[in-house]
Design an enzyme around this catalytic site. Structure first.
Site, PDB file in Angstrom:
ATOM      1  N   ASP A  95     -31.875 -18.027 -71.485  1.00  0.00           N
ATOM      2  CA  ASP A  95     -32.681 -18.577 -70.388  1.00  0.00           C
ATOM      3  C   ASP A  95     -32.001 -19.810 -69.789  1.00  0.00           C
ATOM      4  OD1 ASP A  95     -34.789 -18.746 -68.656  1.00  0.00           O
ATOM      5  OD2 ASP A  95     -36.195 -19.587 -70.110  1.00  0.00           O
ATOM      6  N   ASN A 121     -38.248  -8.488 -64.987  1.00  0.00           N
ATOM      7  CA  ASN A 121     -37.208  -9.038 -64.102  1.00  0.00           C
ATOM      8  C   ASN A 121     -36.980  -8.214 -62.820  1.00  0.00           C
ATOM      9  OD1 ASN A 121     -35.088 -10.361 -66.780  1.00  0.00           O
ATOM     10  ND2 ASN A 121     -36.592 -11.426 -65.510  1.00  0.00           N
TER      11      ASN A 121
HETATM   12  C1  FPP Z   1     -32.592 -16.057 -67.564  1.00  0.00           C
HETATM   13  O1  FPP Z   1     -32.311 -17.174 -66.745  1.00  0.00           O
HETATM   14  C2  FPP Z   1     -31.500 -15.108 -67.545  1.00  0.00           C
HETATM   15  C3  FPP Z   1     -31.573 -13.834 -67.057  1.00  0.00           C
HETATM   16  C4  FPP Z   1     -32.805 -13.284 -66.468  1.00  0.00           C
HETATM   17  C5  FPP Z   1     -30.409 -12.948 -67.058  1.00  0.00           C
HETATM   18  C6  FPP Z   1     -29.422 -13.047 -68.183  1.00  0.00           C
HETATM   19  C7  FPP Z   1     -28.141 -12.455 -67.738  1.00  0.00           C
HETATM   20  C8  FPP Z   1     -26.896 -12.930 -67.996  1.00  0.00           C
HETATM   21  C9  FPP Z   1     -26.654 -14.061 -68.891  1.00  0.00           C
HETATM   22  C10 FPP Z   1     -25.672 -12.358 -67.348  1.00  0.00           C
HETATM   23  C11 FPP Z   1     -25.305 -10.952 -67.565  1.00  0.00           C
HETATM   24  C12 FPP Z   1     -25.471 -10.432 -68.929  1.00  0.00           C
HETATM   25  C13 FPP Z   1     -24.486  -9.880 -69.693  1.00  0.00           C
HETATM   26  C14 FPP Z   1     -24.830  -9.237 -71.005  1.00  0.00           C
HETATM   27  C15 FPP Z   1     -23.079  -9.858 -69.278  1.00  0.00           C
HETATM   28  P1  FPP Z   1     -33.281 -17.476 -65.520  1.00  0.00           P
HETATM   29  O2  FPP Z   1     -32.669 -16.864 -64.313  1.00  0.00           O
HETATM   30  O3  FPP Z   1     -34.653 -17.037 -65.837  1.00  0.00           O
HETATM   31  O4  FPP Z   1     -33.169 -19.050 -65.473  1.00  0.00           O
HETATM   32  P2  FPP Z   1     -34.290 -20.061 -64.984  1.00  0.00           P
HETATM   33  O5  FPP Z   1     -35.445 -19.902 -65.935  1.00  0.00           O
HETATM   34  O6  FPP Z   1     -33.604 -21.379 -65.118  1.00  0.00           O
HETATM   35  O7  FPP Z   1     -34.618 -19.710 -63.573  1.00  0.00           O
END
Ligand code: FPP
Length: 230
Positions: free
Chosen positions: A9, A57
């Site tokens: 996250d 998501n």
């Molecule tokens: C949460 O941060 C993260 C995600 C929804 C996506 C995770 C994906 C990756 C790390 C990249 C691709 C994955 C791989 C396996 C190569 P958020 O967007 O919810 O952050 P925020 O809460 O700060 O808005």
């Protein structure tokens, strides 16, 4: 420790703090995935599970979803050599039929190519803990309807056997970055006795010292599984 799982996250907040679009946060997050896989190898951890995309998501803006899907294909393609060098088996958990064809094909290809390896990287995509339990209930109901299973004979083991990856042991430790104290529908069944560790560090900033801090915290916990301590 045999199995570590991550709720990755904070990509959005990392990007926002730099005045960058959220998608840049996900790009930086994909770099963290590369690093964390090598920390796990060095620590001798056999299973690494990553919550990369939840069933919820899909509600994000189209551009962000497309970037995430593209990053996944790019990751699977560019890292295939590393998976072989490090003998890592790629596995998938989630509602695969939701995924765009390119992602499904990349996953199928890498899963097949790495199927013989012992260490595992498990990617949760279009994953939801409640959805997984609903799928398990459907599978069990079909066995009952076919007369293969007596409803009275349904136990915890029956449910565990009908989850997405029944052969994978439950996680020992679940790490969540960026401070939120929630499971967010991750591994609801498997998390029953997992230790939880929450760090304020945002996923793109998560480094080796943070990984070690999580392992140290885990090592200092006493796991009792409901029994009395020593
Ligand atoms: C949460 O941060 C993260 C995600 C929804 C996506 C995770 C994906 C990756 C790390 C990249 C691709 C994955 C791989 C396996 C190569 P958020 O967007 O919810 O952050 P925020 O809460 O700060 O808005």
């Amino acid at each position: 420790m045999e199995h570590i799982a991550f709720i990755m996250d904070g990509n959005g907040r990392w990007a926002k703090a730099r005045g960058l679009p959220r998608t840049e946060g996900h790009r930086a997050g994909a770099e963290t995935v590369r690093r964390v896989l090598s920390y796990c190898r060095d620590a001798g951890i056999r299973y690494l599970t990553l919550y990369a995309f939840s069933v919820e998501n899909w509600k994000r803006p189209k551009e962000e979803v497309e970037t995430l899907m593209h990053l996944l294909v790019a990751y699977l393609t560019s890292e295939e050599k590393t998976f072989h060098e490090n003998q890592v088996r790629i596995r998938y958990m989630g509602r695969k039929s939701d995924l765009p064809t390119e992602v499904r094909e990349a996953l199928d290809r890498v899963e097949t190519a790495t199927a013989a390896y012992e260490r595992q990287l498990i990617l949760c995509l279009s994953y939801g803990g409640r959805t997984e339990l609903a799928h398990a209930a459907q599978a069990i109901a079909r066995q009952v309807a076919r007369g293969e299973l007596d409803p009275e004979a349904i136990t915890e083991e029956t449910i565990a056997r009908n989850l997405y990856l029944p052969d994978v042991p439950d996680p020992d430790l679940i790490v969540r970055t960026s401070g939120e104290m929630r499971l967010s529908n991750f591994l609801l069944w498997q998390a029953s006795y997992a230790e939880l560790y929450v760090t304020p560090v945002l996923w793109p900033d998560f480094g080796e010292a943070d990984f070690q801090a999580a392992l140290d915290a885990f090592a200092s916990r006493e796991r009792r599984y409901g029994a009395l301590g020593k």
